[in-house]
Design an enzyme around this catalytic site. Structure first.
Site, short mmCIF file in Angstrom:
data_model
loop_
_atom_site.label_atom_id
_atom_site.label_comp_id
_atom_site.label_asym_id
_atom_site.label_seq_id
_atom_site.Cartn_x
_atom_site.Cartn_y
_atom_site.Cartn_z
N GLY A 1 -23.24 20.92 44.31
CA GLY A 1 -24.42 20.87 43.47
C GLY A 1 -25.24 19.67 43.91
O GLY A 1 -24.72 18.55 44.02
N ARG B 1 -23.42 17.45 54.83
CA ARG B 1 -24.11 18.71 54.51
C ARG B 1 -25.60 18.54 54.80
O ARG B 1 -26.19 17.53 54.38
CB ARG B 1 -23.91 19.13 53.06
N GLN C 1 -19.35 30.77 43.07
CA GLN C 1 -19.61 29.65 42.15
C GLN C 1 -20.03 30.13 40.77
O GLN C 1 -19.77 29.47 39.77
CB GLN C 1 -20.71 28.73 42.73
N ASP D 1 -31.52 23.29 46.06
CA ASP D 1 -31.04 22.18 46.88
C ASP D 1 -32.16 21.45 47.61
O ASP D 1 -31.98 20.32 48.04
CB ASP D 1 -30.02 22.70 47.89
#
Length: 364
Positions: free
Chosen positions: A56, A98, A205, A246
């Protein structure tokens, strides 16, 4: 008999300064097992982010801030340049975990700015300032999510059906979540929402995390497979869609968990408003459009093997497994931030949001 401690009573991400540890819930084990990890090694923190033990965008940002503080805490150097060289290496290492979630880089750059702005201070003083900044980032996340919830609530009515995709809940933040913040605040105020949670292939998720935390918190939530969202929309059961993201580009294009753009396209067909819930830390005004967002590619095993007792596809099959897709701005009814709701044209209204942020940034 001692009552069971609910998931919402645990910290998603926190600092144990006394033991120099990043404390997280291992989300890869949920909902079957509740495991708290105390990470003291930078490699373990990197792997926790990469392997989605903490996930998240907001939670990743908080974890990165705490992680780089812990790295700085261990640096043995009296000279600023020697300290900064090692700090910069630690920052770059965590940044490599990431590529898509902008909060990761936002948090690390914010910590970096603290170091650069205090060159004249002692290393021990800089370490203390980094500690304070990491705590501030975590504290701000709670305020930000609650504000998103308040603005989000203005877009729905009691009894509404709301659909969400992936997990933008408390497990993705410190508290409240982003997309779920209106749901939690509405639940506290007796709105009696009917929530539909997409399972969110391939990492589930929605099934493992969103459905879990909403159900355990007493909300009316129904789990659906991703390919069922059109049916519940066509049936008239959904009045609004809230999802997290994101990274938001300057033109309002938004990268979120793979499958989000499908939901947005179907919502357009059935005239259902589709809202992105995004802290300003997730809005990247240096990224012009969604085409400029780097999309993370995940291992093929997540599609072919994960969650199955036996492999569910042919050996050697080619797999395309992007972690995110980009929802075009013309499919987005509004972007809900902690400073208000931006609507098209986003190139202008997102600038207005940041002007409000600059004006009120110290008010909370």
């Amino acid at each position: 008999m001692e009552s069971k401690k609910l998931i919402m009573n645990y910290d998603t991400v926190a600092l144990d300064d006394e033991n120099s540890a990043l404390v997280i819930i291992d989300q890869t084990k949920l909902p079957g097992k509740m495991e708290i990890l105390r990470l003291t090694n930078q490699k373990d923190i990197w792997e926790a982010i990469y392997f989605l033990k903490v996930r998240g965008a907001p939670a990743i940002g908080v974890a990165a801030a705490i992680g780089v503080y812990l790295a700085a805490k261990e640096i043995q150097a009296d000279d600023f340049d020697d300290f900064y060289k090692l700090f910069d290496q630690a920052k770059d290492y965590l940044a490599s975990s990431r590529p898509t979630a902008v909060n990761l880089f936002w948090a690390l750059n914010r910590m970096d700015s603290v170091v650069k702005a205090n060159r004249g201070k002692s290393v021990s003083e800089i370490k203390e300032l980094l500690h304070n900044e990491a705590i501030a980032i975590r504290k701000e996340d709670i305020w930000v999510c609650k504000q998103i919830g308040e603005f989000g609530l203005t877009l729905v009515k009691p009894g509404d059906g709301i659909l969400t995709h992936c997990n933008a809940g408390q497990l993705a933040t410190v508290k409240y979540g982003t997309a779920t913040a209106p749901m939690y605040l509405g639940h506290e105020r007796g709105y009696n929402f009917k929530i539909f949670a997409d399972e969110t292939r391939p990492l589930l998720q929605g099934a493992r995390l969103t459905a879990f935390e909403l159900f355990e918190s007493g909300l009316d939530v129904t789990l659906i497979c991703d390919n069922m969202s059109a049916t519940v929309m066509k049936n008239g059961w959904v009045k609004a869609i809230f999802v997290g993201c994101d990274r938001v580009a300057a033109n309002g294009d938004a990268a979120n968990k793979i499958g989000t753009s499908v939901v947005a396209i179907v919502a357009k067909r059935y005239n259902i408003p589709f809202y992105i819930c995004a802290p300003t830390s997730t809005i990247d005004m240096s990224t012009k459009t969604g085409a400029d967002i780097k999309i993370e590619q995940r291992p093929a095993e997540e599609v072919t093997e994960m969650w199955y007792k036996e492999r569910m596809s042919p050996e050697g099959i080619k797999v395309f497994n992007p972690a995110f897709d980009v929802t075009d701005n013309d499919l987005i009814s509004g972007i809900v931030t902690e400073y208000g709701i931006a609507r098209a044209p986003y190139t202008e209204t997102l600038k207005d949001i940041f002007q409000k942020k600059e004006k009120f940034k110290d008010s909370f």
